[in-house]
Design a protein around this motif. Structure first.
Motif, PDB file in Angstrom:
ATOM      1  N   GLU A  43       0.837  -1.199   0.000  1.00  0.00           N
ATOM      2  CA  GLU A  43       0.000   0.000   0.000  1.00  0.00           C
ATOM      3  C   GLU A  43       0.869   1.245   0.000  1.00  0.00           C
ATOM      4  N   TYR A  51      -3.799   3.848  -0.394  1.00  0.00           N
ATOM      5  CA  TYR A  51      -4.314   3.142  -1.560  1.00  0.00           C
ATOM      6  C   TYR A  51      -3.351   2.023  -1.945  1.00  0.00           C
ATOM      7  N   ALA A  52      -3.809   1.112  -2.781  1.00  0.00           N
ATOM      8  CA  ALA A  52      -3.039  -0.081  -3.112  1.00  0.00           C
ATOM      9  C   ALA A  52      -1.876   0.242  -4.055  1.00  0.00           C
ATOM     10  N   VAL A  54       0.586  -0.678  -7.214  1.00  0.00           N
ATOM     11  CA  VAL A  54       0.346  -1.248  -8.542  1.00  0.00           C
ATOM     12  C   VAL A  54       1.527  -2.142  -8.890  1.00  0.00           C
ATOM     13  N   CYS A  58       4.783   1.650  -5.532  1.00  0.00           N
ATOM     14  CA  CYS A  58       3.989   2.809  -5.144  1.00  0.00           C
ATOM     15  C   CYS A  58       4.208   3.945  -6.136  1.00  0.00           C
ATOM     16  N   LEU A 134     -11.168   4.040  -4.834  1.00  0.00           N
ATOM     17  CA  LEU A 134      -9.947   3.414  -4.329  1.00  0.00           C
ATOM     18  C   LEU A 134     -10.084   1.900  -4.289  1.00  0.00           C
ATOM     19  N   ASP A 135     -10.913   1.366  -5.200  1.00  0.00           N
ATOM     20  CA  ASP A 135     -10.976  -0.080  -5.364  1.00  0.00           C
ATOM     21  C   ASP A 135      -9.607  -0.596  -5.816  1.00  0.00           C
ATOM     22  N   ALA A 136      -9.422  -1.900  -5.757  1.00  0.00           N
ATOM     23  CA  ALA A 136      -8.152  -2.489  -6.192  1.00  0.00           C
ATOM     24  C   ALA A 136      -7.863  -2.083  -7.633  1.00  0.00           C
ATOM     25  N   PRO A 137      -6.616  -1.762  -7.946  1.00  0.00           N
ATOM     26  CA  PRO A 137      -6.293  -1.345  -9.319  1.00  0.00           C
ATOM     27  C   PRO A 137      -6.565  -2.448 -10.324  1.00  0.00           C
ATOM     28  N   GLY A 210      -9.976   1.985 -10.994  1.00  0.00           N
ATOM     29  CA  GLY A 210      -9.604   1.634  -9.638  1.00  0.00           C
ATOM     30  C   GLY A 210      -8.337   2.358  -9.206  1.00  0.00           C
ATOM     31  N   ASP A 211      -8.060   2.308  -7.901  1.00  0.00           N
ATOM     32  CA  ASP A 211      -6.862   2.925  -7.321  1.00  0.00           C
ATOM     33  C   ASP A 211      -6.814   4.427  -7.568  1.00  0.00           C
ATOM     34  N   TRP A 257      -5.415  10.954 -11.431  1.00  0.00           N
ATOM     35  CA  TRP A 257      -4.986   9.917 -10.491  1.00  0.00           C
ATOM     36  C   TRP A 257      -5.070  10.512  -9.101  1.00  0.00           C
TER      37      TRP A 257
END
Length: 306
Positions: A43, A51-52, A54, A58, A134-137, A210-211, A257
């Motif tokens: 994260e 946020y997650a 990628v 980061c 901010l869902d999973a990318p 997402g993300d 973003w």
């Protein structure tokens, strides 16, 4: 020997500054994206958001109008350990562009009350989705090219455009001179959060990946998706056109973003070219004047593109 209060405060400030400059630092220009390599990330954190990562990296987006200064950044590794660092925002040089619109686009210079009211409604609708979820990318970098053959963009990201010496507009995306009729494709998996005609941007498609990442495709001649559709990387969204305030067929590609307006070209290229904490050890030697800065409210020009 006991130090006088003023001297003690000065020594203390030096200690704080030394601790600050010893931290991991990455320098990013306005409208750019920084990254933190060398650690397997789970994260990330900046601007008070968590946020997650990628693909275990980061990334830290910087708005086109971010105030030069420093921000605290964080990385949580795969074991949950937090690593603290600093992102320094540097001012970028963007061009001023003078443009003349043809008479056929006069309505975009001398805007009627009805059109102005419409633009405000559209701006409000866009404001609700532009920050992304901010869902999973559902993406990796680099993003996919939005057209089969992507010509070199005009170097117009960040330009301040003046139309007929009357109207000024910040251009927060990139224009690609793709001929009309060519298909426009999704740059990554995602969900269509807004698809329809907008006053300034014409036929437009917004996709949430997402993300906190949202891609925007403007001036399309036609749209092949609708609100709520789940799309795959490379799926057709519509066709190149010249709708809205456009002087000719082209694709306007914009990226948000975490709500920050960043240069799309940076995310279409290899992420290895982005500035990284691990790539900038000399930055740790530079004096950091503040421990953290906050950006002022950013003027959002998304409804005034083209």
């Amino acid at each position: 020997m006991r130090l006088r209060p003023a001297v003690a405060a000065f020594v203390s400030s030096l200690s704080i500054a030394s601790a600050a400059v010893a931290a991991d630092v990455v320098t990013v220009q306005q409208g750019g994206v920084g990254r933190w390599t060398g650690l397997a990330a789970k994260e990330c954190g900046i601007y008070g958001k968590r946020y997650a990562a990628v693909d275990a990296v980061c990334y830290y987006p910087v708005d086109i109008r971010a105030k030069p200064g420093v921000h605290a950044i964080a990385l949580w590794d795969q074991d949950g350990r937090k690593h603290a660092g600093t992102l320094r925002v540097e001012k970028a040089d963007f061009p001023d562009v003078q443009m003349t619109l043809p008479d056929t686009l006069d309505r975009y210079l001398h805007i009627s009350n009805d059109d102005l009211a419409r633009a405000k409604r559209e701006r409000a609708a866009v404001g609700k989705i532009i920050g992304g979820t901010l869902d999973a990318p559902s993406f990796s970098l680099p993003l996919a090219a939005p057209t089969a053959s992507l010509p070199k963009s005009e170097d117009d990201f960040g330009s301040l455009r003046t139309f007929d010496a009357e109207h000024r507009s910040l251009h927060s995306g990139r224009d690609y001179p793709v001929p009309g009729g060519n298909t426009v494709k999704a740059v990554a998996d995602g969900k269509v959060v807004l698809a329809g005609e907008q006053f300034f941007s014409g036929n437009s498609v917004f996709v949430d990946h997402g993300d906190g990442l949202v891609s925007m495709n403007f001036h399309l001649s036609s749209i092949a998706v609708k609100d709520g559709d789940v799309v795959k990387r490379g799926q057709v969204l519509g066709k190149i056109g010249a709708t809205g305030r456009a002087t000719g067929p082209h694709l306007h590609l914009g990226i948000r973003w975490l709500g920050k307006r960043v240069d799309p070209a940076l995310l279409l290229a290899s992420p290895n070219a982005l500035p990284s904490v691990a790539d900038s050890p000399t930055e740790a030697q530079r004096k950091i004047d503040k421990a953290e800065s906050r950006e002022p409210p950013e003027k959002d020009d998304v409804d005034d593109e083209g």
